[in-house]
Design a protein around this motif. Structure first.
Motif, PDB file in Angstrom:
ATOM      1  N   UNK A 150      17.480  18.884  64.870  1.00 21.96           N
ATOM      2  CA  UNK A 150      17.791  19.932  66.094  1.00 21.96           C
ATOM      3  C   UNK A 150      18.528  19.747  66.823  1.00 21.96           C
ATOM      4  N   UNK A 151      18.620  18.951  67.154  1.00 23.77           N
ATOM      5  CA  UNK A 151      19.664  18.594  68.569  1.00 23.77           C
ATOM      6  C   UNK A 151      20.505  17.905  68.653  1.00 23.77           C
ATOM      7  N   UNK A 152      21.296  19.305  69.466  1.00 24.48           N
ATOM      8  CA  UNK A 152      22.512  18.627  69.730  1.00 24.48           C
ATOM      9  C   UNK A 152      23.441  18.557  70.937  1.00 24.48           C
ATOM     10  N   UNK A 153      24.033  17.708  71.085  1.00 25.29           N
ATOM     11  CA  UNK A 153      24.906  17.331  71.731  1.00 25.29           C
ATOM     12  C   UNK A 153      26.095  16.232  71.818  1.00 25.29           C
ATOM     13  N   UNK A 154      26.096  15.738  72.768  1.00 18.72           N
ATOM     14  CA  UNK A 154      27.273  14.424  72.452  1.00 18.72           C
ATOM     15  C   UNK A 154      26.708  13.319  71.612  1.00 18.72           C
ATOM     16  N   UNK A 155      28.022  12.356  71.113  1.00 19.17           N
ATOM     17  CA  UNK A 155      26.864  11.351  69.552  1.00 19.17           C
ATOM     18  C   UNK A 155      28.341  10.201  70.366  1.00 19.17           C
ATOM     19  N   UNK A 156      27.526   9.426  69.646  1.00 20.35           N
ATOM     20  CA  UNK A 156      28.672   7.977  69.572  1.00 20.35           C
ATOM     21  C   UNK A 156      28.719   7.294  67.884  1.00 20.35           C
ATOM     22  N   UNK A 157      29.933   7.355  67.508  1.00 17.63           N
ATOM     23  CA  UNK A 157      30.441   6.955  66.000  1.00 17.63           C
ATOM     24  C   UNK A 157      31.320   5.891  66.089  1.00 17.63           C
ATOM     25  N   UNK A 158      30.830   3.975  65.118  1.00 16.17           N
ATOM     26  CA  UNK A 158      31.788   3.265  64.779  1.00 16.17           C
ATOM     27  C   UNK A 158      32.338   3.503  64.153  1.00 16.17           C
ATOM     28  N   UNK A 159      34.058   2.930  64.034  1.00 18.04           N
ATOM     29  CA  UNK A 159      34.793   2.885  62.592  1.00 18.04           C
ATOM     30  C   UNK A 159      34.986   2.233  62.787  1.00 18.04           C
ATOM     31  N   UNK A 160      35.553   1.587  60.829  1.00 21.91           N
ATOM     32  CA  UNK A 160      36.054  -0.253  60.836  1.00 21.91           C
ATOM     33  C   UNK A 160      37.200  -0.644  61.564  1.00 21.91           C
ATOM     34  N   UNK A 161      37.563  -1.570  61.716  1.00 26.19           N
ATOM     35  CA  UNK A 161      38.703  -1.476  62.467  1.00 26.19           C
ATOM     36  C   UNK A 161      39.743  -2.281  62.153  1.00 26.19           C
ATOM     37  N   UNK A 162      40.564  -1.950  61.104  1.00 23.02           N
ATOM     38  CA  UNK A 162      41.365  -2.033  60.707  1.00 23.02           C
ATOM     39  C   UNK A 162      42.380  -0.795  60.892  1.00 23.02           C
ATOM     40  N   UNK A 163      43.721  -1.049  60.756  1.00 19.03           N
ATOM     41  CA  UNK A 163      44.728   0.186  61.473  1.00 19.03           C
ATOM     42  C   UNK A 163      44.928   1.911  60.753  1.00 19.03           C
ATOM     43  N   UNK A 164      44.987   1.399  59.582  1.00 17.52           N
ATOM     44  CA  UNK A 164      44.983   2.716  58.563  1.00 17.52           C
ATOM     45  C   UNK A 164      43.382   3.470  59.493  1.00 17.52           C
ATOM     46  N   UNK A 165      42.662   2.952  59.313  1.00 17.69           N
ATOM     47  CA  UNK A 165      41.714   3.735  59.657  1.00 17.69           C
ATOM     48  C   UNK A 165      40.989   4.095  60.482  1.00 17.69           C
TER      49      UNK A 165
END
Length: 425
Positions: A32-47
């Motif tokens: 239930x906790x809300x607040x800042x989060x970190x995400x990672x995504x792939x390193x190809x140009x389009x993504x």
């Protein structure tokens, strides 16, 4: 997907020390906790471009729940970086590049959150993905990954090189093994270095781009099902013998090619997914399903999905926000933006019907979209990577380099694989 763009799991990466046992961590408060989060995504140009846009759109609408997005940090491969982050306890909340082959190990490390624990989690996965979602369930019946994007593997062919070989460039005969071999011989005889050039190297994931798509098409099965190896079977032997002929006759070279053989015009065909369309934009190409022994209607053929998932990691504290971001990033609007940016196929039901304008303007993608509805994933089993490496070693030794007959080699490997599957249960 192209393993050059999204590196696959390394055996050593998944042998990292286990930080914890069990399938998910945290408490109900985290959900239930809300607040800042970190995400990672792939390193190809389009993504990267899509990821930045998605994060910006979220942050504009949710200023108190800011998402910090970045490419997966540099390392030997993305999975080794993720595995190390799990061990260190500093993994991001979401990774938009989680390999299904890595999920069993990440789950064993206690690094993943069961999406079933999130409000409406199981229903969301099932509704978005449809029947294909069941392939992504873990042995405990829960989802530790959201199937996100697929790159259904098909045969891309160079029309110019087909014509040079005296083969119909619009409809080359490739449906059966006999037709494929005959066409391959004409291609090489015409002076093209290779008919097709899958990587002959020993990395476990290379089997996803030679043996496995054809095995799926021939059998409809995963490499391992019900704890038993499926490749030591008539279907597996047929596929192995087909590739053995390709290698023994020099139609597929045994040497590693430093570069892209299809882009360089050294191979008339490639076994790839729709990510390749943008890469090969200067080639007049066509696409066909992978062959089967007797030939099947295209609508009946299944292939390897080459899928990447989104997973939520147990180091995440603000899981309520992370869950909302995951749903936002896989909404109809964002899936459409991702399709537009990358050409990769969102894992959602009725893809072509959901985005008719996109596919009406890109007829070449429609074939991939149709194929995306008929895919098979890697098995979600413990010791997954070791199982694949065991198979690859036997395949390379017998099929590619001819040091042993495929029959005995695959039979021996099957025994080892079943032992590994049993040990992990």
């Amino acid at each position: 997907m192209n393993p050059r763009l999204v590196p696959a799991v390394a055996v050593t990466a998944l042998a990292l020390g286990v930080a914890a046992c069990g399938s998910s961590g945290g408490s109900s408060k985290d959900v239930a906790a809300h607040g800042p989060v970190k995400v990672w995504y792939s390193n190809n140009q389009e993504e990267v471009a899509w990821g930045k846009s998605m994060v910006s759109s979220w942050n504009q609408a949710h200023p108190t729940e800011k998402v910090t997005g970045q490419e997966i940090p540099t390392g030997k491969d993305s999975e080794s970086v993720i595995g190390a982050a799990i061990t260190a306890g500093n993994a991001p909340c979401l990774v938009f590049n989680t390999s299904p082959a890595a999920v069993p190990q990440f789950q064993k490390q206690g690094g993943l959150v069961a999406l079933d624990d999130m409000p409406g989690g199981k229903q969301y996965v099932d509704t978005r993905t449809g029947a294909a979602a069941k392939q992504y369930q873990s042995p405990d019946g829960k989802y530790y990954q959201l199937p996100w994007k697929a790159n259904p593997v098909m045969i891309l062919y160079n029309k110019k090189l087909m014509k040079k070989a005296g083969v119909n460039p619009e409809h080359p005969p490739l449906a059966t093994y006999a037709q494929f071999l005959d066409t391959a011989r004409k291609i090489v005889k015409s002076g093209t270095r290779a008919a097709i050039y899958p990587a002959p190297t020993s990395e476990f994931y290379q089997s996803w781009f030679d043996f496995y798509p054809l095995f799926i098409a021939q059998s409809g099965k995963q490499l391992v099902q019900g704890g038993k190896a499926q490749f030591d079977s008539p279907a597996g032997q047929q596929v192995a013998n087909f590739w053995k002929t390709m290698y023994s006759e020099g139609l597929a070279p045994k040497e590693k090619y430093n570069g892209d053989s299809f882009a360089d015009g050294k191979a008339a065909m490639a076994i790839v997914g729709p990510w390749a369309v943008a890469v090969y934009d200067k080639i007049d190409w066509g696409v066909a399903p992978v062959p089967t022994s007797a030939g099947q209607p295209a609508g009946d053929i299944r292939t390897f999905s080459d899928e990447k998932s989104i997973a939520m990691y147990s180091a995440c504290k603000n899981r309520g926000t992370a869950w909302d971001v995951l749903k936002f990033a896989t909404s109809k609007q964002q899936d459409g933006a991702f399709l537009q940016a990358s050409g990769q196929m969102p894992m959602r039901q009725d893809l072509a019907a959901t985005y008719p304008a996109y596919f009406d303007k890109r007829a070449e993608y429609k074939t991939f979209a149709d194929q995306a509805a008929r895919t098979v994933e890697v098995p979600n089993v413990a010791n997954s990577v070791t199982i694949w490496q065991t198979f690859r070693d036997a395949y390379s030794k017998s099929v590619i380099f001819g040091k042993e007959q495929p029959g005995p080699a695959l039979s021996t490997a099957a025994g080892k694989v079943q032992g590994l599957a049993k040990d992990g249960s």
